[in-house]
Design an enzyme around this catalytic site. Structure first.
Site: not given
Lengths: 497, 497
Positions: A291, A261-262, A265
């Site tokens: 997101e 997830h990170e 980003h």
């Protein structure tokens, strides 16, 4: 004109340096700083915020942008130069509405309040945090008032994260989601207790595995770091200096998804064209687009069958005592289990959006309705029971779980669910160009996907509005259908497997 | 008047926030930053330097300081208020001489050049670094020119680190040192090969031992960090946020002394009165005073017999395979061995000052004499042979070993040796008040010494000039005799032991 443009770049470069420095200070405060530094750090962040705001809202910058109008019009709409002038003008007009002192007060309060929140969360002590939340709400009202007139008082907050988006559009998408998700969860939700998912999984191995995955996704030691924190986030101090954070628990493997997830980003910020470095355009365009990427990598890629057919053998090897008897299919089903739970960031794909819708509703009631901070935990728990069917045992697992309200980030939450929606719109589109992704993932190859996203999304940074970008990529506006379709197909197949 | 004073504090608080932020960015760049971030970081540091310089040299600040003159004169000379006005006026008059652009250029070059130096040092590749050194010298000449007229062109450089000190004073102290040290080294220097001092000493244990020591010296997790870097230093982002850095090598125990050294710097900054926080006075007063503290803790305390009678059992227990047969006296003699070596920061107390005198001489010849950067390595090696009797094998162990020239810190080196000298002046003085330090050290107690130094030195920050502070503490000016006396007694005793 080229000289005036160079002057614009010079001024914006200075301002961007201050903003990136703030972001680094925030990262440092959260990840590295000894606790004794908190009060002075809050002052430092307020000073940086005040100075960058002061430099940005100057009359001279407005005049410069006006002078550059003919230059802008002489250039391609898509060019770096025209885009920088156009987007900066919009930013400038918005920023002029907020007094410098208010911007600095908000930044200082956010920094102090996050420190209080972190301790309050640890001790599940909502009352300790409540006065800070009250003060934050008060400042937010002053902030909203800067944008009168508006159709909906929530619009200015939304606009900070999703420029141009209006509250009714969000309600419409969320109504569609609620309508689709509640029956889907009733149908595919499961009580299955995957005992092997409770570990123990030694943290050091989780860290190694996280790195192994994200190094395939685009993380490089040359331009990234991965550190531990309480509430994971990604920050950037430059497109070549990306700071990912994560957390580990011996009792689950959530960290592997947090890392993806990170990293999603991070590679978005990292993929912005180098020609936009040190300008206000050198970031992802909006919170929802950001997101869409983090959750695309975390879920659409990272919970897929092909992904795990590549990576599961390594995980199994890392934790032979726990996973030795667990076959791939069982593991894959377990990481896709639909089961209502307390923590948003740990929620499965089907229930996740309900966590967000709950916050979207409560924050509007807090700001504009009759809900007081005194009654917030009770309201949270009641709504949680209604949407997710669970009794919240304490505020640490309830109202104190997220950092956002302590940082004053009202209007942020909806972008998480919109990210899911937009991510699937992009995913449907890119599959027309990339037809053998499953085979690639099964070989641990993610370069073609990364490259496609860099080319169509990342490199543009903030050149286009979210609406323009979405139009360019998928040929239309926000549409919940691809996401709903994806959830129904995926969980329908898993339920009958 | 109180209002004008509050205005002064407000302005200075803002400026100090930017300066402390720069220091944090420097720490981050050195300790944490992925290498890809270097070029943008250099821009960020230049921007912060330019803005803080611009804010500081404003006419309004000068007028404010003038307006506050009667207020200053109505207050005690020692008061925070009078001191802040007095010291800031001196700083302001000095800073007004340096154009903002030059200050920013120097900061940017330092940041870039340190990155180049770090790689050049690793590869022992002086030629790669040389163009950056040339550019640094060029900017330094422009900097010095801002301070005309001066008695000696080296004075303005010296003044940056040791306000008010003049070049002839340094020469005089250094002549005394050379005269005393060369025969002392000839007498007590030793070829003794303490094989047990070459380890192996696993790094993780060294880290634990370092923390065990400095936690007795004043380090607390609440207000300090200890991290690894290439060239150890201490930085502060606030008096309650102190960053120490160190390095480990399996082949020696230098890290224990490095930790004490950097902790000495750290507790000085940490001990400044909280009433001076966010003012230009919230730091140690000068580089030599700072070094007097780091080297007092590292050497006078940290190489003493009582210290090791307390701590050696723990070191022995940590490395039983290497030190199991080594008695305390042998170990204590080994950590005080006088033996010329290549690296300044690893040098023993007797040879250390010669490393510094060599740099003091060479940097003046580089700046004002006929020495060119092309000839520098050869000149370094020849002078090294003359003073320390050794042939330098490569530039990594020679001219590339220190970071200072890459950062433009000419005029800094002499303060290291002056720190030894001043440290011993303070040490002689404090022993009149604290008569049982040996017993305390032997019990691992350092609180009384820390408290005395905090009370007499640390808490004042930059309120007094180095000369004023020395006068207050020891009742006189810089005097090399206590240091020479200390070395003769200590090494005389060790030689006959």
């Amino acid at each position: 004109m080229e000289e005036r443009y160079a002057e614009l770049r010079r001024r914006l470069g200075e301002i961007e340096d201050l903003r990136q420095t703030s972001e680094l200070l925030f990262w440092d405060q959260t990840v590295m700083m000894p606790p004794g530094g908190a009060s002075v750090r809050a002052e430092q962040l307020a000073t940086l915020e005040r100075l960058s705001h002061e430099l940005f809202v100057r009359d001279e910058l407005g005049s410069l942008l006006e002078e550059l109008r003919p230059y802008e019009e002489s250039l391609e709409y898509d060019s770096d130069e025209a885009s920088l002038i156009r987007v900066t003008r919009r930013d400038w007009e918005k920023a002029r509405r907020v007094p410098t002192e208010l911007a600095a007060e908000l930044a200082k309060l956010a920094s102090e309040s996050e420190e209080v929140w972190a301790h309050a969360r640890q001790d599940s002590d909502y009352e300790r945090f409540r006065p800070w939340l009250d003060r934050t709400l008060e400042l937010k009202h002053r902030y909203i008032a800067c944008f009168e007139p508006y159709d909906d008082p929530y619009d200015p907050l939304l606009d900070d994260y999703e420029p141009g988006l209006r509250t009714p559009e969000v309600r419409e998408v969320f109504d569609t989601l609620k309508e689709a998700l509640l029956p889907l969860i009733a149908e595919v939700g499961s009580d299955e207790d995957d005992e092997f998912m409770r570990g123990p999984f030694p943290e050091a191995r989780q860290h190694e595995l996280s790195l192994q995955i994200i190094e395939r996704l685009g993380y490089t030691p040359e331009s990234f770091r991965l550190d531990r924190t309480v509430h994971p986030f990604a920050a950037s101090s430059a497109t070549q200096d990306i700071r990912l954070t994560t957390r580990y628990s011996e009792q689950d493997l959530t960290s592997l998804f947090t890392a993806m997830h990170e990293c999603g980003h991070g590679i978005y910020e990292h993929g912005v064209s180098p020609t936009l470095e040190r300008t206000p355009l050198c970031h992802g365009v909006s919170a929802a687009l950001h997101e869409s990427q983090s959750r695309l990598w975390e879920n659409v890629v990272g919970r897929s069958r092909p992904f795990w057919s590549w990576f599961y053998p390594q995980v199994r090897e890392a934790f032979p005592e726990v996973l030795g008897d667990v076959e791939l299919d069982r593991f894959h089903a377990a990481v896709n289990r639909v089961r209502p739970s307390f923590i948003r960031v740990d929620a499965d794909e089907a229930t996740y959006s309900l966590h967000v819708i709950l916050r979207f509703e409560l924050e509007q009631e807090l700001l504009f309705g009759s809900l007081t901070t005194a009654d917030l935990p009770e309201a949270w728990n009641a709504r949680f029971k209604e949407y997710l069917g669970l009794d919240v045992p304490d505020d640490r697992l309830g109202v104190l779980q997220d950092v956002h309200w302590s940082g004053g980030s009202f209007g942020y939450f909806p972008t998480y669910a919109l990210g899911n929606v937009i991510g699937l719109q992009i995913w449907e589109r890119l599959q027309r160009d990339l037809t053998d992704l499953d085979d690639q993932f099964a070989r641990g190859e993610f370069g073609a996907l990364h490259e496609w996203l860099r080319e169509h999304v990342y490199r543009h940074g903030r050149k286009f509005t979210p609406q323009e970008l979405l139009e360019r990529v998928v040929g239309g506006g926000i549409d919940a259908e691809p996401y709903v379709r994806y959830l129904r197909e995926k969980f329908g197949a898993l339920a009958t497997a």
